[in-house]
Scaffold this active site. Structure first.
Site, PDB file in Angstrom:
ATOM      1  N   SER A 178      38.589  46.636  52.790  1.00  0.00           N
ATOM      2  CA  SER A 178      37.326  46.280  52.149  1.00  0.00           C
ATOM      3  C   SER A 178      37.419  45.065  51.243  1.00  0.00           C
ATOM      4  O   SER A 178      36.416  44.399  51.007  1.00  0.00           O
ATOM      5  CB  SER A 178      36.800  47.472  51.348  1.00  0.00           C
ATOM      6  OG  SER A 178      37.725  47.865  50.367  1.00  0.00           O
ATOM      7  N   HIS A 206      33.803  49.254  57.114  1.00  0.00           N
ATOM      8  CA  HIS A 206      33.517  47.823  57.325  1.00  0.00           C
ATOM      9  C   HIS A 206      33.812  47.392  58.761  1.00  0.00           C
ATOM     10  O   HIS A 206      33.802  46.206  59.063  1.00  0.00           O
ATOM     11  CB  HIS A 206      34.329  46.979  56.341  1.00  0.00           C
ATOM     12  CG  HIS A 206      34.007  47.305  54.915  1.00  0.00           C
ATOM     13  ND1 HIS A 206      32.899  46.803  54.265  1.00  0.00           N
ATOM     14  CD2 HIS A 206      34.626  48.129  54.031  1.00  0.00           C
ATOM     15  CE1 HIS A 206      32.861  47.290  53.036  1.00  0.00           C
ATOM     16  NE2 HIS A 206      33.894  48.099  52.863  1.00  0.00           N
ATOM     17  N   LYS A 237      26.257  50.246  55.082  1.00  0.00           N
ATOM     18  CA  LYS A 237      26.735  48.855  55.155  1.00  0.00           C
ATOM     19  C   LYS A 237      26.078  48.183  56.369  1.00  0.00           C
ATOM     20  O   LYS A 237      24.907  47.852  56.297  1.00  0.00           O
ATOM     21  CB  LYS A 237      28.253  48.850  55.157  1.00  0.00           C
ATOM     22  CG  LYS A 237      28.786  49.573  53.894  1.00  0.00           C
ATOM     23  CD  LYS A 237      30.259  49.475  53.731  1.00  0.00           C
ATOM     24  CE  LYS A 237      30.789  50.470  52.695  1.00  0.00           C
ATOM     25  NZ  LYS A 237      30.288  50.274  51.332  1.00  0.00           N
TER      26      LYS A 237
HETATM   27  C1  PLP Z   1      36.454  51.300  52.978  1.00  0.00           C
HETATM   28  C2  PLP Z   1      35.328  52.011  52.286  1.00  0.00           C
HETATM   29  N1  PLP Z   1      35.193  53.332  52.459  1.00  0.00           N
HETATM   30  C3  PLP Z   1      34.207  54.023  51.872  1.00  0.00           C
HETATM   31  C4  PLP Z   1      33.283  53.389  51.061  1.00  0.00           C
HETATM   32  C5  PLP Z   1      32.223  54.185  50.402  1.00  0.00           C
HETATM   33  O1  PLP Z   1      31.070  54.163  51.174  1.00  0.00           O
HETATM   34  P1  PLP Z   1      29.646  54.431  50.503  1.00  0.00           P
HETATM   35  O2  PLP Z   1      29.242  53.146  49.862  1.00  0.00           O
HETATM   36  O3  PLP Z   1      28.790  54.838  51.646  1.00  0.00           O
HETATM   37  O4  PLP Z   1      29.844  55.518  49.502  1.00  0.00           O
HETATM   38  C6  PLP Z   1      33.373  52.021  50.855  1.00  0.00           C
HETATM   39  C7  PLP Z   1      32.367  51.363  49.984  1.00  0.00           C
HETATM   40  O5  PLP Z   1      32.450  50.254  49.580  1.00  0.00           O
HETATM   41  C8  PLP Z   1      34.417  51.303  51.474  1.00  0.00           C
HETATM   42  O6  PLP Z   1      34.559  49.993  51.275  1.00  0.00           O
END
Ligand code: PLP
Length: 400
Positions: A178, A206, A237
């Site tokens: 991320s 992502h 996203k």
């Molecule tokens: C790799 C990753 N997993 C999980 C999440 C969390 O997702 P959510 O924003 O739907 O809570 C994010 C959020 O930025 C993320 O970058």
């Protein structure tokens, strides 16, 4: 207590680590109004431009009229509505798995999945050192032992697995990282999991919508559909809505429904968000060229940034980091970019390791080439104003 908190806030400010929310007016488009000014948005995860897509917005509005604003209860009480089931079936199809289970968010999905798979019977979790905070927190809450392996280092992972041979193990990784925009060595991770009898969880927050055929993700791109035990994906996203899912076998899905605490003890996703995700999947299916446009835009931005002397590290995706080192330099660069009409948020510890503060640029399929070219120029000027010389590479002064 307030005085103590104020002192600690002052300390954060001195360290360049103070955070505040910035308010955007209107929908998340390629440009937004921030503090009354129109700026190019270069830090939103609305990668495919679906959060502000007319069909997606309409679907959310219609769902509010048909099913109401909220689900009213947890999935296990009365919160599972026909529309939840429909989206689960659609996501399983999209991901090529037997089943999918909806969660309130990606954060909740990671907490629930890791806890359910690793939290019982002396479990061990093996986690990449650059995994997202929601995975880190999932490991903490799972009450399992966690071993952290070096970023994308499958040999290190293998050594850790051998040291704990015989224990039920779960390997967990982001697919697209991320904060770095690089991709995990998924085929090698599948092999390592098989060799050691471990389960593999891949977080495609992502990756889904952004890579692979039809945007089906990095797992699909690597030809590994059906070979990963649980694929976590978010709806917030690339799909432009809110919520998340775990795509897995039917048995694993039933286990999650019985054991994932963040699913059991939290209200089901609201119908408008669920309907928006369904509509986003329709748009993605009808217009797969959005995924190619996203990739082409990311390539174009990297090329323009290279012209400005920036090193974009190992990024191969829509996430393009400009690592500058010190938190205060990253903040100064963010402010200088804003003055030139580009909103690219500074990311600092603890989100990234100390000494690797950065601007995390996020490209959208809906950006134009002219906008990206202009943004690279603005970032070049912003770097100079902030005292960072891009051609010199990241100026890391603190130990990571
Ligand atoms: C790799 C990753 N997993 C999980 C999440 C969390 O997702 P959510 O924003 O739907 O809570 C994010 C959020 O930025 C993320 O970058």
């Amino acid at each position: 207590m307030t005085a103590d908190l104020q002192a600690r806030l002052d300390e954060l400010r001195e360290l360049g680590l103070y955070r505040r929310t910035r308010v955007v007016s209107g929908p998340q488009g390629p440009r937004v109004v921030l503090d009354g000014r129109s700026v190019l948005l270069l830090c939103s995860n609305n990668y495919l431009g679906l959060a502000d897509h007319p069909r997606v917005r309409e679907a959310a509005a219609d769902a509010a009229m048909r099913w109401g604003a909220g689900a009213g209860a947890s999935r296990l009480v009365s919160g599972t509505m026909t529309i939840h089931r429909r989206l689960e079936e659609r996501l399983a199809d999209f991901k090529g798995t037997e089943a999918a289970v909806l969660f309130g968010s990606g954060y909740l999905a990671n907490l629930g999945v890791i806890g359910a798979l690793a939290g019982e019977r002396d479990g061990l979790v093996l986690s990449d050192e650059l995994n997202h905070a929601s995975i880190v927190d999932g490991c903490r809450l799972a009450r399992a032992q966690t071993a952290v392996y070096r970023h994308n280092d499958v040999e290190h992972l293998g050594a850790l697995l051998r040291a704990e041979a015989g224990r039920p193990a779960v390997i967990v990784t982001d697919s697209v990282f991320s904060m770095d925009g690089d991709v995990a060595p998924l085929a090698e991770l599948v092999d390592a999991a098989r060799a050691h009898g471990a389960a593999l969880v891949v977080d495609e927050a992502h990756g889904s919508g952004c890579c692979g055929p039809g945007g089906r993700g990095a797992v699909a791109e690597a030809g590994l559909e059906g070979q990963v035990d649980v694929v976590v994906g978010t709806l917030g996203k690339a799909l432009g809505s809110y919520g998340a899912y775990a795509a897995c076998s039917a048995t694993t899905a039933r286990w999650l429904v019985n054991r994932a605490r963040s699913l059991i003890f939290s209200t089901a996703p609201p119908p408008p968000a669920v309907a928006a995700a369904l509509a986003a999947l329709d748009v993605l299916e009808a217009e797969p060229e959005r995924v190619r446009r996203l990739r082409d835009n990311a390539d174009a931005l990297r090329t323009e940034l290279a012209r400005e002397g920036f090193d974009t590290a190992g990024s191969t995706t829509q996430i393009v980091p400009l690592v500058v080192g010190e938190a205060s330099t990253a903040m100064a660069m963010c402010e200088a970019a804003l003055e030139r009409g580009v909103f690219a948020q500074a990311i600092r510890p603890p989100t990234v390791p100390a000494g690797t503060s950065r601007l995390r640029l996020a490209v959208m399929a809906t950006h134009t080439r002219d906008e990206l070219r202009a943004a690279a120029g603005a970032l070049g000027h912003a770097a100079l104003k902030a005292g960072f010389r891009p051609a010199a590479g990241p100026q890391v002064t603190q130990a990571a």
